[in-house]
Design a protein around this motif. Sequence first.
Motif, PDB file in Angstrom:
ATOM      1  N   HIS A 238       0.586  -1.104   0.119  1.00 39.46           N
ATOM      2  CA  HIS A 238      -0.252  -0.418  -0.358  1.00 39.46           C
ATOM      3  C   HIS A 238       0.764   1.084   0.135  1.00 39.46           C
ATOM      4  N   ALA A 239       1.618   1.294  -0.859  1.00 37.44           N
ATOM      5  CA  ALA A 239       3.186   2.670  -0.966  1.00 37.44           C
ATOM      6  C   ALA A 239       1.843   3.754  -1.489  1.00 37.44           C
ATOM      7  N   ASP A 240       0.941   3.867  -1.754  1.00 38.85           N
ATOM      8  CA  ASP A 240       0.400   5.645  -2.505  1.00 38.85           C
ATOM      9  C   ASP A 240      -0.377   5.654  -0.825  1.00 38.85           C
ATOM     10  N   SER A 241      -0.466   4.679   0.179  1.00 42.14           N
ATOM     11  CA  SER A 241      -1.343   5.721   1.116  1.00 42.14           C
ATOM     12  C   SER A 241      -0.350   5.509   2.618  1.00 42.14           C
ATOM     13  N   THR A 242       0.655   4.589   2.367  1.00 44.91           N
ATOM     14  CA  THR A 242       1.444   4.367   3.674  1.00 44.91           C
ATOM     15  C   THR A 242       2.327   5.449   3.788  1.00 44.91           C
ATOM     16  N   PRO A 243       2.610   5.881   5.182  1.00 48.57           N
ATOM     17  CA  PRO A 243       3.949   6.934   4.950  1.00 48.57           C
ATOM     18  C   PRO A 243       4.948   6.265   4.316  1.00 48.57           C
ATOM     19  N   PRO A 244       5.927   6.878   3.509  1.00 44.93           N
ATOM     20  CA  PRO A 244       7.014   6.958   2.440  1.00 44.93           C
ATOM     21  C   PRO A 244       7.624   6.291   3.637  1.00 44.93           C
ATOM     22  N   LEU A 245       8.267   6.707   4.487  1.00 46.13           N
ATOM     23  CA  LEU A 245       9.475   6.113   5.004  1.00 46.13           C
ATOM     24  C   LEU A 245       9.150   4.164   4.903  1.00 46.13           C
ATOM     25  N   VAL A 246       7.550   4.142   6.010  1.00 44.37           N
ATOM     26  CA  VAL A 246       7.351   2.753   6.384  1.00 44.37           C
ATOM     27  C   VAL A 246       6.753   2.007   5.379  1.00 44.37           C
TER      28      VAL A 246
ATOM     29  N   LEU B 246       6.215   6.794  -5.839  1.00 40.10           N
ATOM     30  CA  LEU B 246       6.552   6.696  -3.847  1.00 40.10           C
ATOM     31  C   LEU B 246       8.065   7.608  -3.141  1.00 40.10           C
ATOM     32  N   PHE B 247       8.896   7.330  -4.237  1.00 37.87           N
ATOM     33  CA  PHE B 247      10.249   8.316  -4.313  1.00 37.87           C
ATOM     34  C   PHE B 247       9.609   9.506  -4.613  1.00 37.87           C
ATOM     35  N   ARG B 248       8.942   9.993  -5.096  1.00 37.65           N
ATOM     36  CA  ARG B 248       8.020  11.408  -5.376  1.00 37.65           C
ATOM     37  C   ARG B 248       7.275  11.718  -3.754  1.00 37.65           C
ATOM     38  N   ARG B 249       6.709  11.038  -3.198  1.00 34.71           N
ATOM     39  CA  ARG B 249       5.949  11.131  -2.156  1.00 34.71           C
ATOM     40  C   ARG B 249       7.434  11.195  -1.140  1.00 34.71           C
ATOM     41  N   ALA B 250       8.666  10.014  -0.976  1.00 33.92           N
ATOM     42  CA  ALA B 250       9.238  10.550  -0.052  1.00 33.92           C
ATOM     43  C   ALA B 250      10.169  11.682   0.059  1.00 33.92           C
ATOM     44  N   ARG B 251      10.511  12.403  -1.756  1.00 37.27           N
ATOM     45  CA  ARG B 251      11.291  13.748  -1.280  1.00 37.27           C
ATOM     46  C   ARG B 251       9.955  14.097  -1.117  1.00 37.27           C
ATOM     47  N   GLU B 252       8.981  14.251  -1.313  1.00 33.02           N
ATOM     48  CA  GLU B 252       8.290  15.626  -0.204  1.00 33.02           C
ATOM     49  C   GLU B 252       7.874  15.819   0.942  1.00 33.02           C
ATOM     50  N   ALA B 253       8.333  14.694   1.314  1.00 32.28           N
ATOM     51  CA  ALA B 253       7.834  13.857   3.199  1.00 32.28           C
ATOM     52  C   ALA B 253       9.414  14.176   3.494  1.00 32.28           C
ATOM     53  N   GLY B 254      10.842  14.467   2.971  1.00 35.14           N
ATOM     54  CA  GLY B 254      11.772  14.965   3.806  1.00 35.14           C
ATOM     55  C   GLY B 254      12.427  13.584   3.674  1.00 35.14           C
TER      56      GLY B 254
ATOM     57  N   LEU C  84      15.022  11.888  -8.952  1.00 33.93           N
ATOM     58  CA  LEU C  84      14.568  10.295  -8.130  1.00 33.93           C
ATOM     59  C   LEU C  84      14.850   9.345  -9.548  1.00 33.93           C
ATOM     60  N   ASP C  85      15.284   9.250 -10.656  1.00 35.85           N
ATOM     61  CA  ASP C  85      15.599   8.431 -11.839  1.00 35.85           C
ATOM     62  C   ASP C  85      16.647   7.857 -11.382  1.00 35.85           C
ATOM     63  N   TRP C  86      17.789   8.593 -10.924  1.00 30.36           N
ATOM     64  CA  TRP C  86      19.244   8.051 -10.388  1.00 30.36           C
ATOM     65  C   TRP C  86      18.724   7.342  -9.368  1.00 30.36           C
ATOM     66  N   THR C  87      17.947   7.808  -8.156  1.00 28.59           N
ATOM     67  CA  THR C  87      17.677   6.724  -6.909  1.00 28.59           C
ATOM     68  C   THR C  87      17.007   6.116  -7.284  1.00 28.59           C
ATOM     69  N   ARG C  88      16.195   5.783  -8.128  1.00 30.38           N
ATOM     70  CA  ARG C  88      15.655   4.358  -8.349  1.00 30.38           C
ATOM     71  C   ARG C  88      16.620   3.223  -8.711  1.00 30.38           C
ATOM     72  N   ARG C  89      17.253   4.328 -10.022  1.00 31.54           N
ATOM     73  CA  ARG C  89      18.532   2.712 -10.260  1.00 31.54           C
ATOM     74  C   ARG C  89      18.999   2.191  -9.331  1.00 31.54           C
TER      75      ARG C  89
ATOM     76  N   LEU D 164      19.560   5.270   2.241  1.00 32.23           N
ATOM     77  CA  LEU D 164      19.495   7.012   2.980  1.00 32.23           C
ATOM     78  C   LEU D 164      20.603   7.100   3.335  1.00 32.23           C
ATOM     79  N   ARG D 165      21.342   6.775   3.448  1.00 30.63           N
ATOM     80  CA  ARG D 165      22.145   7.193   4.452  1.00 30.63           C
ATOM     81  C   ARG D 165      24.094   6.230   4.061  1.00 30.63           C
ATOM     82  N   GLY D 166      23.957   5.285   3.275  1.00 28.39           N
ATOM     83  CA  GLY D 166      25.328   5.168   2.527  1.00 28.39           C
ATOM     84  C   GLY D 166      26.448   4.515   3.721  1.00 28.39           C
ATOM     85  N   PHE D 167      27.512   4.788   3.398  1.00 25.03           N
ATOM     86  CA  PHE D 167      28.896   5.110   4.047  1.00 25.03           C
ATOM     87  C   PHE D 167      29.520   5.712   4.069  1.00 25.03           C
ATOM     88  N   GLY D 168      29.427   7.557   3.719  1.00 26.76           N
ATOM     89  CA  GLY D 168      29.967   8.387   3.866  1.00 26.76           C
ATOM     90  C   GLY D 168      29.640   9.160   5.817  1.00 26.76           C
TER      91      GLY D 168
END
Length: 204
Positions: free
Chosen positions: A86-94, A139-147, A155-160, A192-196
Amino acid sequence: MTAAQQSSQHGKRPLRADSERTVRTILEAAERVFAANPAATMEQVAQAAGVARTTVHRRFATREALVEELTGWAARQFAEAVESAHADSTPPLVALYQVTANVLRVKTNWWFAMSRTADGAHPEAARVHAEVRDDCERLFRRAREAGVLRPDADLDWTRRVYYALIHEAAAEGAAAGGDAEALATRVVDTLLRGFGSPTAPVIA
């Protein structure tokens, strides 16, 4: 969703419960056998399924027909895994965690079949992958809007990158039997955090 419901949804005659169980048993055996040996025969699949070779041939006229159905089956499991989060209705991170865990379960359990769904040669699998890509982008657009993602995230690079992380996690899970939840946590944490280090210099 059962195999009978999926068959009805995709224009095929629904299977009786006993036939559905037999087909599911054959497909699960085919996945195990082909994952270990992609050149395995129908007879080997029948032995692994614990059924007569004639039973396999009665449901799948050729080895190619069996592989095609196995690919379609995996694609449908993939679609259901994404939809059930339910990615369209659940909080983006969840939603991101849940989609990732669900997809990893399918990819690790159906590794051989899922490896065939990505080349675009199977019409149903190609359609499913296109729909899932649209779901991922929303989902990634919602995640970006939610911070959850940076405001300037590509978003294309993020998805890849996300797809690549899932592929590597699924390969590890298929080989070593990793837990889907733990692998999902690793994928999302890396995305979201990587190794840096937070104090690492930023390249302008």
